[in-house]
Every structure is written in structure tokens, then in C-alpha cells.
Scaffold this motif. Structure first.
Motif, short mmCIF file in Angstrom:
data_model
loop_
_atom_site.label_atom_id
_atom_site.label_comp_id
_atom_site.label_asym_id
_atom_site.label_seq_id
_atom_site.Cartn_x
_atom_site.Cartn_y
_atom_site.Cartn_z
N TRP A 92 -42.47 37.85 -82.61
CA TRP A 92 -41.21 37.33 -83.56
C TRP A 92 -41.19 35.97 -83.53
O TRP A 92 -40.85 35.24 -82.35
CB TRP A 92 -40.20 38.34 -83.32
CG TRP A 92 -38.98 37.67 -84.18
CD1 TRP A 92 -37.73 37.06 -84.18
CD2 TRP A 92 -38.93 38.58 -85.46
NE1 TRP A 92 -37.17 37.01 -85.10
CE2 TRP A 92 -37.67 37.80 -86.08
CE3 TRP A 92 -39.36 39.39 -86.30
CZ2 TRP A 92 -37.18 38.11 -87.42
CZ3 TRP A 92 -39.06 39.65 -87.55
CH2 TRP A 92 -37.72 39.05 -87.97
N VAL A 93 -41.19 35.16 -84.54
CA VAL A 93 -41.04 33.76 -84.46
C VAL A 93 -40.06 33.29 -85.35
O VAL A 93 -39.75 31.80 -85.27
CB VAL A 93 -42.31 32.91 -84.90
CG1 VAL A 93 -43.37 33.37 -83.82
CG2 VAL A 93 -42.97 33.33 -86.26
N LEU A 94 -39.10 34.09 -85.87
CA LEU A 94 -38.16 33.96 -86.92
C LEU A 94 -36.93 33.57 -86.28
O LEU A 94 -35.79 33.06 -86.97
CB LEU A 94 -38.28 34.55 -88.15
CG LEU A 94 -39.64 34.54 -88.78
CD1 LEU A 94 -39.66 35.86 -89.78
CD2 LEU A 94 -39.86 33.29 -89.34
N GLY A 95 -36.54 33.79 -85.15
CA GLY A 95 -35.21 33.44 -84.68
C GLY A 95 -34.51 34.86 -84.69
O GLY A 95 -34.78 35.76 -85.38
N ASN A 96 -33.20 34.48 -84.15
CA ASN A 96 -32.20 35.73 -84.08
C ASN A 96 -31.64 35.93 -85.46
O ASN A 96 -31.38 36.92 -85.74
CB ASN A 96 -31.03 35.25 -83.17
CG ASN A 96 -31.45 35.31 -81.67
OD1 ASN A 96 -32.50 35.82 -81.44
ND2 ASN A 96 -30.61 35.03 -80.90
N PHE A 97 -31.44 34.94 -86.40
CA PHE A 97 -30.58 35.25 -87.63
C PHE A 97 -31.42 36.28 -88.32
O PHE A 97 -31.00 37.34 -88.86
CB PHE A 97 -30.68 33.82 -88.23
CG PHE A 97 -29.85 34.03 -89.60
CD1 PHE A 97 -28.76 34.26 -90.01
CD2 PHE A 97 -30.83 34.08 -90.84
CE1 PHE A 97 -28.03 34.57 -91.19
CE2 PHE A 97 -30.39 34.31 -92.04
CZ PHE A 97 -29.11 34.38 -92.44
N PHE A 98 -32.74 35.87 -88.47
CA PHE A 98 -33.50 36.60 -89.48
C PHE A 98 -33.83 37.93 -88.95
O PHE A 98 -34.25 38.94 -89.40
CB PHE A 98 -35.08 35.83 -89.87
CG PHE A 98 -34.92 35.07 -90.77
CD1 PHE A 98 -34.57 35.11 -92.11
CD2 PHE A 98 -34.80 33.57 -90.36
CE1 PHE A 98 -34.41 34.23 -93.04
CE2 PHE A 98 -34.59 32.49 -91.05
CZ PHE A 98 -34.33 32.80 -92.44
N CYS A 99 -33.90 38.07 -87.29
CA CYS A 99 -33.91 39.29 -86.82
C CYS A 99 -32.77 40.14 -87.06
O CYS A 99 -33.14 41.51 -87.64
CB CYS A 99 -33.85 39.08 -85.29
SG CYS A 99 -34.49 40.63 -84.21
N TYR A 100 -31.72 39.67 -87.17
CA TYR A 100 -30.48 40.60 -87.62
C TYR A 100 -30.65 40.76 -89.11
O TYR A 100 -30.26 41.99 -89.56
CB TYR A 100 -29.23 39.77 -87.33
CG TYR A 100 -28.64 40.02 -85.66
CD1 TYR A 100 -27.76 40.75 -85.38
CD2 TYR A 100 -29.12 39.03 -84.70
CE1 TYR A 100 -27.37 40.90 -84.18
CE2 TYR A 100 -28.91 38.97 -83.56
CZ TYR A 100 -27.81 40.02 -83.11
OH TYR A 100 -27.47 40.08 -81.92
N LEU A 101 -30.81 39.93 -89.93
CA LEU A 101 -31.02 40.03 -91.14
C LEU A 101 -32.03 41.34 -91.59
O LEU A 101 -31.73 42.25 -92.23
CB LEU A 101 -31.40 38.88 -92.07
CG LEU A 101 -31.70 39.07 -93.52
CD1 LEU A 101 -30.57 39.34 -94.16
CD2 LEU A 101 -32.20 37.73 -93.91
N ASN A 102 -33.28 41.15 -90.85
CA ASN A 102 -34.44 42.14 -90.88
C ASN A 102 -33.53 43.82 -90.58
O ASN A 102 -33.87 44.71 -91.33
CB ASN A 102 -35.42 41.98 -90.03
CG ASN A 102 -36.74 42.93 -90.46
OD1 ASN A 102 -37.71 42.60 -89.65
ND2 ASN A 102 -36.55 43.47 -91.35
N SER A 103 -32.92 43.84 -89.72
CA SER A 103 -32.53 44.78 -89.03
C SER A 103 -31.24 45.50 -89.90
O SER A 103 -31.39 46.80 -89.91
CB SER A 103 -31.79 44.81 -87.58
OG SER A 103 -33.01 44.02 -86.61
N TYR A 104 -30.72 44.79 -90.30
CA TYR A 104 -29.36 45.47 -91.18
C TYR A 104 -30.23 45.75 -92.53
O TYR A 104 -29.43 46.53 -93.25
CB TYR A 104 -28.23 44.34 -91.22
CG TYR A 104 -27.20 44.36 -90.03
CD1 TYR A 104 -26.04 44.85 -90.03
CD2 TYR A 104 -27.71 43.95 -88.84
CE1 TYR A 104 -25.28 44.84 -89.00
CE2 TYR A 104 -27.06 44.07 -87.59
CZ TYR A 104 -25.51 44.36 -87.63
OH TYR A 104 -24.99 44.51 -86.46
N SER A 105 -30.71 44.84 -93.26
CA SER A 105 -31.03 44.87 -94.60
C SER A 105 -31.88 46.13 -94.87
O SER A 105 -31.98 46.88 -95.92
CB SER A 105 -31.78 43.48 -95.11
OG SER A 105 -33.20 43.59 -94.18
N VAL A 106 -32.59 46.56 -93.77
CA VAL A 106 -33.58 47.64 -94.04
C VAL A 106 -32.69 48.86 -94.40
O VAL A 106 -33.43 49.80 -95.10
CB VAL A 106 -34.66 47.93 -92.88
CG1 VAL A 106 -33.83 48.43 -91.58
CG2 VAL A 106 -35.45 48.82 -93.21
#
Length: 325
Positions: A92-106
Motif C-alpha cells: 500500500w503506497v497511497l497513504g492513510n486517507f485513501f486507505c480509509y476511503l477504500n475501506s469505507y467506500s466499498v
């Protein structure tokens, strides 16, 4: 590489990471195809339906198609793209913001998508059973119903936010960030959320699709007038692809109760089959453009006309360039 507060066993790269570069790049290529199909296809659907009125279907179905296309675009942007980058980077190279975005948006977009397709099949069934009453349904009402689907779909990420917003980690099984559901309260909330938003809506899609086919056959056999199958076939194919795309994922979750192993990383069911099921579920994101091109003659004519204009433009440019030389 885990960028967030929680760590689970699937964040172990040595145990769960894909060892073969060839497999990783092939997998990334698959997601590139999904993303390209969604971005090009769903954008075309929105432009064709909003600007050019290229869908000669009932206005309610057109509105639902627009919302589904926008939802699929969001899935590709907030989910598939990040997964493709992670697969290529092997971390994972996209940082915390996109990690949270990925987790919630799915969860948000997955629930919304199933609800919108449920509205699509139900609307088509009501149109066949009650054509005169359904005729009075306006585009504005259809948009409001779709907005209600978006609001109901947001119940899952809002609940996650309230329970434990930081229970997020990166998994090498799916090469994506996900929510952990580690809090004890999820033992009580998970069945309620799954049954209310996911299970019921999916079952309604299956049920209304079967009822739609039965009703269409009934009308076709009784009526002297020819039945307009275009909208029916479009709806049935959309629902069928949606259900088939989720089938392997449902099989995995059900099979998980029967497949018991000491080390999940050594089990092809918990690694290879899980990745296969996760990847197949993305077919729903990219399929609509191909379905509408096949079933909606007015949309197919629109695509063909734009292709002819593009070819004519390229030919004129090449001709003028050759004359200039």
C-alpha cells in the motif's frame, strides 16, 4: 505495508503476498481493463442519456441507469484504482486517507449498487403489472427514490464511523484496505446490517427478476400486441450479471463455515479462491456499457454514429496532413 492503527494476519506480506510477478501484473492488467471499461463506458452512458437522450426506454429506468453508472464510476475511482496500484507496487503506497476511503467506500457503494439494481428490476416489474399507474411516475420521483438508495447505503459507513472509525488495515489477500469489525458490538450489528441492506436487496433482485420474466411471458402469450422486450432484456441482463458477479463471494463466505484450517495462508480457499471471488465481483462495475450496447438499439446507434464521426474526423485530419506535406 500497513499504514493504519490496526494490524491483522492478512497484513503479513510474507504469508499472504503474491509471490509471482507474472501473476501480479496479470491481475493488475485485469483491473486496468475493468477501470478503463468503467471510466469510458459509464461516462459514455451518462453523456448519452443526459445530453443526447440516446436511451429510448422508460424515464424511470433511464434515471436508475444514470445512478448506477455514476455509482460504478465511484467504485472504479475509490476502489479498483487503488487496488491496481497496490498490486503493481506489491504494497500500500497511497497513504492513510485513501486507505480509509477504500475501506469505507466499498461498503457504501456496494450497498448502494445492490439497492439501485433492486429498484431497476422492481420498477420494470411494476411497469409491466401496472402500466397505467406506473406511467404517472416522473423522472423527479425516480431521482428521489435513487437518492433514498444512496442515503440507505450510507448507513453502513456511518455505523462504522460511530463504532470505531480507525479499525482499518491493509490486506495482502485482496491488496486493498478494509474494515476489521473487531469491536464486540459488531457481533450484534453485523447480522442486522447484512440482512437489512445486502441480503434483502440481493434476494429482491433475484425475486423481482424471476417475477419480471414470468409476467413478461404471461403478457406476451395473452396480448395481441407485441411486447417491447428491449427494456426487459436490459433489466434482466443487468440483474443477472450483478448476481453472478457476487456468487463466488457468497460461496466463499458460506464455504468459510465448512473449511477449517490451522493456517489460512496455506489454504488456497482463503487465498486464491478469495482473490478470484473478489475479482469477479468487479465484473458488475464494467458490464453495463456492454449490456446496453447489446440490448438498447438507440444507444447502440448512438455509439455507432459517434464512431463514424470519429473515423471521419481522423480521415480528414490525415488527408489534410498529407496534402500539407
Amino acid at each position: 505495508m500497513t499504514t493504519t492503527l490496526y494490524h491483522d494476519e492478512y497484513g503479513n506480506k510474507t504469508s499472504y503476498g503474491v509471490k509471482s510477478d507474472a501473476i501480479r501484473y496479470t491481475w493488475a492488467g485485469y483491473y486496468l481493463f475493468v477501470i478503463a471499461s468503467s471510466f469510458i463506458g459509464d461516462t459514455t452512458i451518462l453523456i448519452a442519456s443526459i445530453k443526447y437522450k440516446a436511451f429510448k426506454l422508460h424515464r424511470v429506468i433511464i434515471v436508475v441507469i444514470q445512478h448506477i453508472a455514476f455509482c460504478d464510476l465511484m467504485v472504479s475511482a475509490s476502489n479498483h484504482f487503488q487496488r491496481m496500484v497496490s498490486i503493481i507496487s506489491d504494497e500500500w503506497v497511497l497513504g492513510n486517507f485513501f486507505c480509509y476511503l477504500n475501506s469505507y467506500s466499498v461498503y457504501f457503494l456496494g450497498a448502494t449498487s445492490s439497492l439501485l439494481i433492486c429498484i431497476m428490476t422492481t420498477s420494470k416489474l411494476l411497469q409491466l403489472k401496472y402500466p397505467f399507474k406506473f406511467r404517472a411516475t416522473t423522472s423527479k420521483k425516480a431521482h428521489l427514490i435513487c437518492v433514498a438508495c444512496w442515503l440507505l447505503g450510507s448507513a453502513v459507513p456511518i455505523t462504522i464511523l460511530l463504532v470505531d472509525k480507525d479499525d482499518v488495515s491493509f490486506s495482502y489477500r485482496a491488496y486493498a484496505c478494509g474494515y476489521g469489525f473487531t469491536s464486540e458490538i459488531w457481533h450484534y450489528l453485523t447480522p442486522f446490517v447484512i440482512v437489512l441492506i445486502v441480503f434483502i436487496s440481493t434476494c429482491l433482485v433475484v425475486l423481482t427478476t424471476f417475477c419480471l420474466l414470468i409476467e413478461a411471458r404471461k403478457i406476451a402469450s395473452q396480448s395481441r400486441k407485441s411486447l417491447k422486450w428491449q427494456g426487459i432484456v436490459t433489466t434482466v441482463l443487468t440483474a443477472t450479471v450483478f448476481c453472478l458477479s457476487l456468487l463466488p463471494l457468497f460461496a466463499y463466505h458460506i464455504g468459510g463455515f465448512f473449511v477449517s484450517v490451522e493456517d489460512n495462508s496455506k489454504s488456497s480457499f482463503h487465498t486464491t479462491f478469495f482473490r478470484f471471488a473478489f475479482s469477479v465481483s468487479s465484473l458488475n462495475t464494467m458490464s453495463n456499457f456492454y449490456i446496453y450496447s447489446l440490448t438498447v438499439s438507440s444507444f447502440r446507434a448512438f455509439i455507432w454514429s459517434k464512431m463514424q464521426l470519429s473515423y471521419q474526423y481522423i480521415t480528414n485530419v490525415e488527408t489534410s496532413t498529407s496534402h500539407g506535406m
